[in-house]
Design a protein around this motif. Sequence first.
Motif, PDB file in Angstrom:
ATOM      1  N   GLN A 196     -32.961   7.813   4.245  1.00  0.00           N
ATOM      2  CA  GLN A 196     -33.653   9.070   4.483  1.00  0.00           C
ATOM      3  C   GLN A 196     -34.246   9.104   5.881  1.00  0.00           C
ATOM      4  O   GLN A 196     -34.372   8.075   6.545  1.00  0.00           O
ATOM      5  N   GLY A 197     -34.603  10.306   6.295  1.00  0.00           N
ATOM      6  CA  GLY A 197     -35.205  10.487   7.603  1.00  0.00           C
ATOM      7  C   GLY A 197     -36.728  10.427   7.546  1.00  0.00           C
ATOM      8  O   GLY A 197     -37.312   9.868   6.620  1.00  0.00           O
ATOM      9  N   LEU A 198     -37.359  11.015   8.559  1.00  0.00           N
ATOM     10  CA  LEU A 198     -38.819  11.034   8.677  1.00  0.00           C
ATOM     11  C   LEU A 198     -39.407   9.625   8.711  1.00  0.00           C
ATOM     12  O   LEU A 198     -40.440   9.342   8.097  1.00  0.00           O
ATOM     13  N   VAL A 199     -38.735   8.724   9.432  1.00  0.00           N
ATOM     14  CA  VAL A 199     -39.222   7.345   9.536  1.00  0.00           C
ATOM     15  C   VAL A 199     -39.429   6.943  10.996  1.00  0.00           C
ATOM     16  O   VAL A 199     -39.552   5.763  11.304  1.00  0.00           O
ATOM     17  N   GLY A 200     -39.486   7.902  11.891  1.00  0.00           N
ATOM     18  CA  GLY A 200     -39.697   7.579  13.294  1.00  0.00           C
ATOM     19  C   GLY A 200     -38.531   6.812  13.885  1.00  0.00           C
ATOM     20  O   GLY A 200     -37.363   7.143  13.678  1.00  0.00           O
TER      21      GLY A 200
END
Length: 278
Positions: free
Chosen positions: A50-54
């Motif tokens: 997934q994304g939103l992990v910098g």
Amino acid sequence: MISQLRIDQWSVSSFRASSIAQHADTDLSKIDINESEVEVIGAIVFGSDQGLVGQFNEDIAQFAVKSLGKLPGKPTIWAVGERVQTRLADALTKLGFTYNLPTSVTGIAPLIGQLVAQIQQATERQENNQKGSNSPYNTSYGIYVFHNRPTSGALYEPTLQRLLPLDQQWLQSLAEIEWPNSHRPEILCPIGKAERQVNIRTRRALIREYLFISIFRACAESLASENASRLAAMQRAEKNIDDLQEKLGREFNRLRQSAIDEELFDVVAGYKLLSQQH
């Protein structure tokens, strides 16, 4: 076979699974075997789906590529996580099987079982390829795992662990651990052919358990780092939203006050003009 990985000095009487777990965080990159004699044939890289992990995936991918570039051999990369796969594919030409991250802790064990099977197949395949060849390497084949390890707060750091070949100094530290009770296990001695086969099977099982625990730990730490990184990214986003909302609120109040002032000026100017006429 994996049983040939230099563990003849290791007795079963001084080793158990809890000792592996206790020493799983040992830095096996600081080893006593000459790195030029170890051909790296495989590496596991944990990322995220997934994304939103910098910069979570970028950091571990760059760290893995840089570290593998300093080691001999052309390893097969087993990427775990869809996001890190694309970043590794751009920098590495030999990307092997790819896996999705488990969505819960119960899904880690099946994934690790597949990775351990891949390691065993790669080791056996490499040994078959080395037979009859004049390779500059000895029979030691290197397997590494790369993952992000959580640190203080919501921070993490890329780290690596050399899974194979086993570090002799680390094995010696395990051998010095005192057995927890007075009931010592049977010591397997290679007296005959049957006993040797038992030793080989036992060593294979112990190494598989060691690999399973080490990779399980790396996967769990990677998931913890991913969640911490995502939480930090969401907190930064929330703070940015609050800052933007406050900024827009101040701008709205300024424009509203300016409009009110203009209306008041018009009223005062109109009153003065009517007063002059009368």
